[in-house]
Write a protein that holds these residues in place. Sequence first.
Motif, PDB file in Angstrom:
ATOM      1  N   PHE A   1     -85.982 -46.375   8.157  1.00 32.32           N
ATOM      2  CA  PHE A   1     -85.597 -47.468   7.262  1.00 32.32           C
ATOM      3  C   PHE A   1     -86.312 -48.763   7.628  1.00 32.32           C
ATOM      4  N   VAL A   2     -86.356 -49.070   8.920  1.00 32.78           N
ATOM      5  CA  VAL A   2     -86.945 -50.335   9.363  1.00 32.78           C
ATOM      6  C   VAL A   2     -88.444 -50.371   9.070  1.00 32.78           C
ATOM      7  N   ARG A   3     -89.156 -49.316   9.411  1.00 33.02           N
ATOM      8  CA  ARG A   3     -90.605 -49.302   9.166  1.00 33.02           C
ATOM      9  C   ARG A   3     -90.902 -49.310   7.664  1.00 33.02           C
ATOM     10  N   SER A   4     -90.064 -48.634   6.888  1.00 28.91           N
ATOM     11  CA  SER A   4     -90.254 -48.660   5.442  1.00 28.91           C
ATOM     12  C   SER A   4     -90.043 -50.066   4.898  1.00 28.91           C
TER      13      SER A   4
ATOM     14  N   VAL B   1     -96.853 -64.794  16.452  1.00 28.78           N
ATOM     15  CA  VAL B   1     -96.835 -63.960  15.251  1.00 28.78           C
ATOM     16  C   VAL B   1     -96.520 -62.513  15.624  1.00 28.78           C
ATOM     17  N   VAL B   2     -97.188 -61.989  16.656  1.00 28.92           N
ATOM     18  CA  VAL B   2     -97.013 -60.582  17.046  1.00 28.92           C
ATOM     19  C   VAL B   2     -95.625 -60.357  17.632  1.00 28.92           C
ATOM     20  N   GLN B   3     -95.258 -61.162  18.628  1.00 25.01           N
ATOM     21  CA  GLN B   3     -94.005 -60.900  19.335  1.00 25.01           C
ATOM     22  C   GLN B   3     -92.787 -61.285  18.512  1.00 25.01           C
ATOM     23  N   SER B   4     -92.890 -62.340  17.724  1.00 28.83           N
ATOM     24  CA  SER B   4     -91.739 -62.721  16.909  1.00 28.83           C
ATOM     25  C   SER B   4     -91.524 -61.721  15.773  1.00 28.83           C
ATOM     26  N   THR B   5     -92.608 -61.130  15.263  1.00 32.26           N
ATOM     27  CA  THR B   5     -92.456 -60.057  14.282  1.00 32.26           C
ATOM     28  C   THR B   5     -91.820 -58.832  14.931  1.00 32.26           C
ATOM     29  N   ALA B   6     -92.146 -58.585  16.200  1.00 30.22           N
ATOM     30  CA  ALA B   6     -91.498 -57.486  16.933  1.00 30.22           C
ATOM     31  C   ALA B   6     -90.005 -57.751  17.099  1.00 30.22           C
ATOM     32  N   VAL B   7     -89.621 -59.016  17.237  1.00 33.17           N
ATOM     33  CA  VAL B   7     -88.192 -59.362  17.303  1.00 33.17           C
ATOM     34  C   VAL B   7     -87.530 -59.093  15.952  1.00 33.17           C
ATOM     35  N   ASP B   8     -88.247 -59.375  14.867  1.00 41.79           N
ATOM     36  CA  ASP B   8     -87.743 -59.005  13.536  1.00 41.79           C
ATOM     37  C   ASP B   8     -87.443 -57.507  13.488  1.00 41.79           C
ATOM     38  N   PHE B   9     -88.365 -56.709  14.034  1.00 46.48           N
ATOM     39  CA  PHE B   9     -88.180 -55.249  14.082  1.00 46.48           C
ATOM     40  C   PHE B   9     -86.884 -54.917  14.824  1.00 46.48           C
ATOM     41  N   LEU B  10     -86.666 -55.558  15.971  1.00 47.57           N
ATOM     42  CA  LEU B  10     -85.472 -55.296  16.767  1.00 47.57           C
ATOM     43  C   LEU B  10     -84.208 -55.657  15.993  1.00 47.57           C
ATOM     44  N   HIS B  11     -84.216 -56.825  15.346  1.00 50.74           N
ATOM     45  CA  HIS B  11     -83.030 -57.250  14.593  1.00 50.74           C
ATOM     46  C   HIS B  11     -82.726 -56.277  13.456  1.00 50.74           C
ATOM     47  N   LEU B  12     -83.755 -55.832  12.773  1.00 48.62           N
ATOM     48  CA  LEU B  12     -83.555 -54.859  11.697  1.00 48.62           C
ATOM     49  C   LEU B  12     -83.035 -53.540  12.241  1.00 48.62           C
ATOM     50  N   LEU B  13     -83.561 -53.115  13.403  1.00 48.43           N
ATOM     51  CA  LEU B  13     -83.121 -51.848  14.001  1.00 48.43           C
ATOM     52  C   LEU B  13     -81.651 -51.919  14.387  1.00 48.43           C
ATOM     53  N   LEU B  14     -81.228 -53.026  14.977  1.00 47.81           N
ATOM     54  CA  LEU B  14     -79.829 -53.180  15.378  1.00 47.81           C
ATOM     55  C   LEU B  14     -78.911 -53.204  14.150  1.00 47.81           C
TER      56      LEU B  14
ATOM     57  N   SER C   1    -101.172 -71.232   8.910  1.00 51.52           N
ATOM     58  CA  SER C   1    -100.654 -71.629   7.601  1.00 51.52           C
ATOM     59  C   SER C   1     -99.831 -72.905   7.733  1.00 51.52           C
ATOM     60  N   PRO C   2     -99.662 -73.658   6.642  1.00 51.49           N
ATOM     61  CA  PRO C   2     -98.909 -74.927   6.721  1.00 51.49           C
ATOM     62  C   PRO C   2     -97.490 -74.748   7.241  1.00 51.49           C
ATOM     63  N   TYR C   3     -96.842 -73.631   6.885  1.00 53.80           N
ATOM     64  CA  TYR C   3     -95.488 -73.355   7.356  1.00 53.80           C
ATOM     65  C   TYR C   3     -95.458 -71.947   7.937  1.00 53.80           C
ATOM     66  N   PRO C   4     -95.877 -71.760   9.200  1.00 52.45           N
ATOM     67  CA  PRO C   4     -95.968 -70.415   9.782  1.00 52.45           C
ATOM     68  C   PRO C   4     -94.608 -69.718   9.835  1.00 52.45           C
ATOM     69  N   LYS C   5     -94.557 -68.516   9.282  1.00 51.12           N
ATOM     70  CA  LYS C   5     -93.351 -67.705   9.304  1.00 51.12           C
ATOM     71  C   LYS C   5     -93.734 -66.261   9.556  1.00 51.12           C
ATOM     72  N   THR C   6     -92.815 -65.499  10.146  1.00 53.95           N
ATOM     73  CA  THR C   6     -93.083 -64.086  10.351  1.00 53.95           C
ATOM     74  C   THR C   6     -93.141 -63.389   8.993  1.00 53.95           C
ATOM     75  N   PRO C   7     -94.033 -62.414   8.830  1.00 57.97           N
ATOM     76  CA  PRO C   7     -94.217 -61.780   7.512  1.00 57.97           C
ATOM     77  C   PRO C   7     -93.096 -60.835   7.123  1.00 57.97           C
ATOM     78  N   VAL C   8     -92.156 -60.554   8.027  1.00 56.35           N
ATOM     79  CA  VAL C   8     -91.102 -59.585   7.728  1.00 56.35           C
ATOM     80  C   VAL C   8     -89.803 -60.283   7.328  1.00 56.35           C
ATOM     81  N   LEU C   9     -89.224 -61.082   8.219  1.00 51.50           N
ATOM     82  CA  LEU C   9     -87.956 -61.754   7.930  1.00 51.50           C
ATOM     83  C   LEU C   9     -88.116 -63.249   7.679  1.00 51.50           C
TER      84      LEU C   9
END
Length: 773
Positions: free
Chosen positions: A690-693, A631-644, A598-606
């Motif tokens: 909460f995070v997965r939701s 995309v995969v690993q940075s989205t996983a980092v989003d998961f970690l940040h949300l979990l913390l 995409s023109p401005y790649p961003k993670t789909p979560v955060l």
Amino acid sequence: MTLGIGRYINDAEATFETLEKSLLNKLESEAKNALSLTKNSAYKRDPWLWDLNWNPASKKTKKRRCLDNIADLSNIENYPVWFQDLASEEDGRAFLDITLSKRIVPKLLRLTWKGFPLHFDKVEKWGYLSPAPNIRQVLEDMESGEVISDFPLREYLDNLDKPSCRRISESTDMYIDQISDFSDRGSLTRSNEDASTNNGPDNGKDIGIPGVRFTKLPHKNGPKFRVGNPLGKDFLSACGEGGALTSRIENLARDLLNIGIQLAYWRNARDRLGEQIKVDLDKETLPEEMRSNPNYHEDQIYSVILPALVVSGTVTRRAVEKTWLTASNARTDRVGSELKTAVRAPPGFHFVGADVDSQELWLASVLGDAECGGHGSTPLGWMSLQGERAKGTDLHSKTAAAAQVTRDQAKILNYARIYGAGEQFARLLLKQFNPDLTDAAVGYRAKHMYEQTKGLRGFQLNETGKWLYEFIMDKKDGYSGEMISKKMMNILTKKMVFLNRIVKESKFINHKGKILQCHTLTEDAKHLYFQFRELNEDSTEILLDDGQLKEFYLYLEEQFDDNVHSDFNVLNSLVQQTIWFGGSESNTFNRLEEIAMSPYPKTPVLGASISRALDTKLIGRNYLPSRINWVVQSTAVDFLHLLLASMEWFMHMFSINGRYVISIHDEVRYLVPSKDRYKAAFAFHLSNLFVRSFIVARLGLNNLPASTAFFSSVDVDCVLRKEPSSDCVTPSNPYGLEKGHGVSPGEGLDINQVIEKLSEIDPEKCLIRNRFR
């Protein structure tokens, strides 16, 4: 709290020294045995040692004086050069400096590959010598004196006939035949592949040794690379029973390599461990929960370690730290691999944490499901939710069947593919798993696996490709975003290569109020254009619209089209996105590539942005595997940040006086007072919910399957370890944690078990009833 770090270091160092001494003694013994071959020049008849430097070494060197100081060598008059080169001295002690990394060791051990003697070539490095087709004739010529060579060909043939040099006929394929293929395209027969895998030894390369051919040992990175040490860790799997790498000396190669592998981890880890910053705590500042605990001892020193951690140290925003984030889990074949267990909770406290279940695979599958309307709507999503290992319907079993590997090996292939690795990388892995496979067999398995999982490749065109498609195809309705087949893409690429030869520049101009795309010709094309129009040549710039260019193009194509070849860079210049279809993961990879391109790649979560160095506007389609991995690993980092963030909120809500300790990729640990350990476990389960939701809501889904809502297990433990039930037996911890250290197993609790624990503590004031009922 590092209560066990001192004992851990002492135990690991003592075990290391014992094993290292055993290893060196075995190697020294073989080196000394080889000295006996100087009698009657017996080394000339040894297919391994014949090309060493057996000339008498100088007696006036420092190395010779070292050898004279070694007790059991003092009576030898002359040493060969190769042996004297091993002499060394340290702190006044003379010894033979011989380790598994020395080039002479594979020769001393009489190593073979598939029964053929190993040989070192200065250019090709390590390989093996297989018989040439004319070996019998060469032997006759050598014995008659027509061919002169130092290589002991007769003894080489004799060694090939000895049973101890033959490998066991069963290979790692013995379990592959038992794996069913769950392909939707029907069962595969192995007749074609078997034909390609039974072609016998590689013909090899002529390196100047009459009667034999040299073949390089297989390198884990592919045939372009050379093996520098056949006793490295990459060859451990080849040393097992029936493996390709064996020794004329029974079990010696396997035993020595196993010792070497046991030593390798501690050899690398001990220096890094010594660099850790350890701070001893003032007893007066210790918390009351700790000092009032019966297990607290006044004379015990309690310390903490401050890791030198770099936050967002990679392009995927993963943290970087060279000791704890790379620490191995406890393994029975690695000295010191119980490192994490040396970090222990102080009296009155527990570690509470969880390992996010298949985090990246879940994220990848839900990305594809969201595009198709719901959880489990893609094959990958269904396997993640409903697949069962026992029935062979989970992702790893399916991949194992398609690639004909073990389930554990399939896990490696799956994660590599999700991280963006292509078919070529899969070939390298398959070759590592089974070095006996031919290139044709490896290619067949990798291709079949990718067709089953990632699918077949199609293309979606960008603006340049859209113009070319309409220019070539004369479509009245234009290009509407449909998928272009690989065959059609090759045709378009060749057309574009041809056009690039004649068009210097394309630009838009305003002609009588209309915007037209026009093209200027190269100098060579101008000359041909004047011929085509039968005009006199001049220096005027020629500007053609699409219709005029096509007319000229068709004229030239009749004469020059046979000289045009496809070009990968030109193909990429026409493609907006690769479209995958027909595979279990096609929807997932289409979505991953859509985000990456995409023109401005961003993670789909955060909505975290990619590094500007990998921005689509700057690099086009280059480095695409790295960007899919982002995309995969940075989205996983989003998961970690949300979990913390969620855990911080829940610990405040539940009045838990705990603190975050460490996260090792998808493994998170908190230190909490023992009285609050089950409340903290409950907070973990709720945080996962909460995070997965939140993630699925961000992707457009309005529900969450119960099977993914909570952690399969939250660990409550007093030490850091991968599994709370693991006793962490290693060479340096042979009795395990329970018998050797008095550390009992921890607890692994699912959501129902946590609720039961909380109810047992105080049924009337149950946390759940007060907060959520």
